[in-house]
Design an enzyme around this catalytic site. Structure first.
Site, PDB file in Angstrom:
ATOM      1  N   GLN A  45       0.807  -1.210  -0.093  1.00  0.00           N
ATOM      2  CA  GLN A  45      -0.035   0.126  -0.059  1.00  0.00           C
ATOM      3  C   GLN A  45       0.754   1.246   0.163  1.00  0.00           C
ATOM      4  OE1 GLN A  45      -2.961   0.411   2.922  1.00  0.00           O
ATOM      5  NE2 GLN A  45      -3.820  -1.477   2.715  1.00  0.00           N
ATOM      6  N   PRO A  96      -5.518  -6.733   4.903  1.00  0.00           N
ATOM      7  CA  PRO A  96      -5.860  -7.064   3.954  1.00  0.00           C
ATOM      8  C   PRO A  96      -4.915  -8.428   3.528  1.00  0.00           C
ATOM      9  CG  PRO A  96      -5.963  -5.016   3.149  1.00  0.00           C
ATOM     10  CD  PRO A  96      -5.098  -5.049   4.723  1.00  0.00           C
ATOM     11  N   HIS A 124     -12.439  -2.167   3.062  1.00  0.00           N
ATOM     12  CA  HIS A 124     -10.857  -2.108   2.950  1.00  0.00           C
ATOM     13  C   HIS A 124     -10.422  -1.485   1.648  1.00  0.00           C
ATOM     14  CE1 HIS A 124     -11.072  -4.976   6.314  1.00  0.00           C
ATOM     15  NE2 HIS A 124     -11.879  -5.719   5.586  1.00  0.00           N
ATOM     16  N   SER A 125     -10.956  -1.527   0.658  1.00  0.00           N
ATOM     17  CA  SER A 125     -10.607  -0.569  -0.495  1.00  0.00           C
ATOM     18  C   SER A 125     -11.122   0.802  -0.422  1.00  0.00           C
ATOM     19  CB  SER A 125     -11.266  -1.194  -1.813  1.00  0.00           C
ATOM     20  OG  SER A 125     -10.671  -2.426  -2.263  1.00  0.00           O
ATOM     21  N   GLN A 126     -11.856   1.128   0.298  1.00  0.00           N
ATOM     22  CA  GLN A 126     -12.543   2.589   0.588  1.00  0.00           C
ATOM     23  C   GLN A 126     -11.380   3.559   0.845  1.00  0.00           C
ATOM     24  OE1 GLN A 126     -15.029   4.809   4.043  1.00  0.00           O
ATOM     25  NE2 GLN A 126     -16.044   2.935   3.282  1.00  0.00           N
ATOM     26  N   HIS A 178     -10.348   4.863   9.006  1.00  0.00           N
ATOM     27  CA  HIS A 178      -9.280   4.821   8.017  1.00  0.00           C
ATOM     28  C   HIS A 178      -9.388   5.859   6.655  1.00  0.00           C
ATOM     29  CE1 HIS A 178      -8.084   1.169  10.211  1.00  0.00           C
ATOM     30  NE2 HIS A 178      -6.791   1.453   9.591  1.00  0.00           N
TER      31      HIS A 178
END
Length: 355
Positions: free
Chosen positions: A103, A130, A291-293, A317
């Site tokens: 990331q 993730p 999680h992708s947000q 987050h």
């Protein structure tokens, strides 16, 4: 270049995400930064090994200068230079998440001067991050909507507590990211997944986990295909089990969820946890899961045009990512639009100029 931009690492989520957003943006904008109060509210404040290795990786990729970085440090300063590309390695001795290393590194790799190869060591499938399979099967297709991707090779899986995983990621840089519009959820057309066991655990546990997940998902989709299997001992010698689920809609949305098995729960419960997490996103009609947000925030900011994405509840987050982006990238603004039936749309103006 001499004046430092100060960022309080204790605000909002107050964890490692502030580092993962601030350091690559510092590189791309060529703005030196000071991050203080790093993980101040955690039971063990300061840099853990995976945060330290991530910071060192960004330093190496940008030929920058990193000061104050050591285990337990609550303050660092970083002066970036040019991201030239090449081969880089990050070695986390623990099961610190490889996904989180990736990331942090991806935004820098995308805008490097030449191809970047990252050899990353640590945990591939761990809690509180993730799973690496989520990164390839859910996040990478979403990233491709911005017109960029990465190539991925798994050499060894690493589980808690030993880690020992190794992946190689190759990124061919691009000149600009496209803005994205994901505002139509549509209808769920299929759900696929992978249910695995590794080490000395018997394969039938993966079947039980898959059946449990499917049982809890048939109410939202009848077209479900979850592959259950035992990992190759050469690739995954340690004991672990887990499941990754991916839903696809007819409007092109990709929504994921996953779960890692725990000693304190049976495998049916592990499958149920992953299924229920997926159902929450689907019931919210979110075009990306939680999680992708937060992961897409930095790419929305770096895109050359505006973006808007329909999501569920705005996570802490995500609020953290927006906060850090707007501190460093002054010409980018985010706006949250609440929807009448629940959920939100995240709007972003995008970048005014290329890197």
């Amino acid at each position: 270049m001499s004046e430092l931009l100060n960022i309080d690492g204790s605000l909002f989520e107050g964890g490692g995400q502030i580092l993962r957003i601030a350091l690559p943006l510092s590189c791309l904008k060529r703005i030196p930064i000071r991050i203080f109060n790093i993980r101040a509210g955690r039971s063990k404040p300061g840099l853990m090994e995976q945060h330290l290795k991530g910071a060192e990786l960004i330093r190496d990729m940008s030929n920058g200068k990193l000061a104050g970085a050591h285990i337990g440090s609550t303050e660092i300063t970083f002066h970036p230079s040019e991201i030239k590309g090449g081969s880089f390695r990050a070695f986390v001795k623990t099961a610190g998440s490889i996904s989180l290393l990736l990331q942090a590194a991806l935004p820098c790799a995308i805008f490097a001067k030449e191809t970047v190869t990252l050899t990353l060591h640590g945990g591939t499938n761990t809690e509180m991050a993730p799973q690496i399979d989520y990164m390839t099967e859910v996040f990478r297709p979403i990233l491709e909507k911005f017109a960029v991707t990465f190539h991925f090779e798994l050499n060894r899986r690493g589980y808690f507590p030993k880690g020992g995983g190794e992946v190689v990621v190759t990124v061919d840089p691009i000149n600009k990211l496209n803005g994205i519009y994901l505002n139509k959820f549509g209808t769920v057309t299929s759900i696929c997944g992978w249910s695995f066991v590794a080490g000395t655990l018997p394969e039938h546990l993966s079947h039980k986990m898959a059946l449990s997940a499917k049982k809890h998902l048939v109410s939202v989709c009848k077209n479900i295909n979850i592959v259950s299997y035992k990992e190759n001992r050469h690739v995954a010698p340690e004991n672990a089990l887990g499941i990754i689920l991916v839903a696809h809609t007819d409007s092109g949305c990709i929504i994921g969820a996953d779960a890692i098995g725990k000693k304190s729960e049976n495998v049916e419960k592990t499958g149920e946890r992953a299924a229920e997490a997926l159902k929450i996103s689907l019931e919210q009609r979110a075009c990306v899961d939680e999680h992708s947000q937060d992961q897409i925030i930095i790419f929305m900011a770096l895109a050359s045009g505006p973006s808007s994405v329909q999501v569920g509840e705005i996570t802490l987050h995500t609020k953290t990512a927006i906060y850090v982006v707007e501190i460093i990238v002054k010409d980018v603004k985010f706006r949250i639009e609440p929807l009448e039936g629940g959920g939100n749309i995240i709007h972003c103006t995008g970048q005014a100029q290329h890197f």
